[in-house]
Design an enzyme around this catalytic site. Structure first.
Site, short mmCIF file in Angstrom:
data_model
loop_
_atom_site.label_atom_id
_atom_site.label_comp_id
_atom_site.label_asym_id
_atom_site.label_seq_id
_atom_site.Cartn_x
_atom_site.Cartn_y
_atom_site.Cartn_z
N ASP A 40 0.90 -1.21 -0.05
CA ASP A 40 -0.08 0.02 0.08
C ASP A 40 0.79 1.26 0.13
OD1 ASP A 40 -2.37 -1.57 0.03
OD2 ASP A 40 -2.64 -1.41 2.22
N TYR A 68 7.20 -8.32 8.97
CA TYR A 68 6.52 -6.97 8.92
C TYR A 68 7.08 -6.39 10.17
CZ TYR A 68 3.81 -7.62 4.52
OH TYR A 68 3.40 -8.00 3.42
N ASP A 82 -6.89 0.88 9.11
CA ASP A 82 -5.51 1.61 9.23
C ASP A 82 -5.94 3.45 9.63
OD1 ASP A 82 -5.75 3.04 6.86
OD2 ASP A 82 -4.22 1.59 5.94
N ARG A 178 -3.14 -5.33 8.34
CA ARG A 178 -4.32 -4.32 8.68
C ARG A 178 -5.36 -5.26 9.73
NH1 ARG A 178 -6.99 -1.78 4.01
NH2 ARG A 178 -5.75 -3.50 3.15
#
Length: 307
Positions: A40, A68, A82, A178
């Site tokens: 993203d 991550y 988010d 997310r």
């Protein structure tokens, strides 16, 4: 410029993955470039680009686990899961303990089901979910199986009105971080959202290897980029390597089927795809094993009969 291999790029914030590909195409003046997993715009970190013949291994790199570093905020939820979205729920002071957080996060390790967020590129009836979401529409989404290989709590600030928790996660392709944040909050009976996200690794390519756009430009100007490229065969290190006997090297170059007996040692029955090398360690290609007929079948060749 003759550039071929995997370029580990540090994706900047605010750029789409397509933006990065387009920029690097312009710098290298090469059209044949593919990325290995969309990030993203607000997400930064590891974005390996496959250049030249390396585009043929995009599908294999995409399947590798990804790591991550995440910051999760408790007590707030948004429509995008988010902080880019609209707040849909917000609590006052949130009280939670470190033990509650750790125990909840650890419960997600293994195979889990996720419902894709509305703000995602998943298609339903030919339409991307985010296109529907922008119109205020919400549709039923089927859960998807993903795997959380590992979660580590890195830091936390529980004294904030809306506590922030930093953790590292190693997960399978297709995992929505997310949604993982929201689901962790749900298990704690709290609204939650993702505050920030950095991809720190794709397979064996980690963030310390990655180059910024400016660094790539400078290396190209200095004619030194090739030193930073990851070779095609090393990018697919998860496929076991085998050596072909010298007598069969020419057949391998012509893409002929080989026998198990043509290899230096016999493959185990659990192996599906292999990297094949010559006796002097030249990468020939990716081969599929047919255990029933004991055949070694060319899948993608990188060394041809002219090499």
């Amino acid at each position: 410029m003759n550039v071929e291999g995997i370029l580990p790029v540090l994706k900047p914030k605010g750029w789409t993955s397509h933006d990065v590909v387009a920029k690097v195409r312009g710098i290298l003046k090469i059209k044949r470039i593919g990325h290995t997993g969309t990030l993203d715009p607000e997400v930064t970190g590891v974005l390996p680009l496959c250049i030249g013949k390396a585009t043929r291994v995009v599908e294999y790199i995409q399947l590798l686990p990804k790591e991550y570093e995440v910051i999760l905020k408790l007590g707030i939820s948004t429509d995008t899961e988010d902080m880019t979205g609209n707040v849909i729920k917000q609590l006052g002071q949130v009280n939670v303990t470190k033990d509650q957080i750790e125990n909840t996060m650890l419960s997600f390790i293994g195979d889990i089901q996720q419902i894709p967020p509305m703000f995602s590129a998943v298609k339903i009836n030919g339409k991307k979910l985010y296109e529907l979401a922008r119109k205020g529409e919400e549709v039923e989404r089927k859960p998807r199986a993903v795997t959380i290989h590992k979660i580590d709590l890195l830091d936390f600030n529980l004294d904030l009105q809306h506590p922030e928790i930093k953790f590292r996660v190693l997960c399978s392709k297709g995992t929505y971080i997310r949604t993982l944040c929201v689901d962790i909050g749900r298990e704690l009976n709290l609204p939650a959202t993702m505050l920030s996200l950095v991809r720190t690794a794709t397979g064996n390519i980690d963030i310390n290897q990655c180059l910024s756009i400016d660094e790539i430009q400078k290396l190209v100007d200095d004619n030194a980029l090739n030193h930073k490229l990851i070779s095609i065969d090393q990018s697919i290190h998860h496929f076991p390597s085998f050596i072909i006997k010298e007598t069969q090297l020419q057949n391998a170059r012509f893409g002929k089927k080989l026998n198990f007996s043509d290899l230096k040692f016999r493959p185990e029955s659990t192996i599906d795809l292999i990297r094949l090398y010559s006796e002097n360690n030249v990468f020939i290609g990716i081969y599929k094993l047919d255990h029933i007929n004991q055949m070694v079948i060319p899948n993608k060749l990188f060394l041809n009969n002219q090499s």
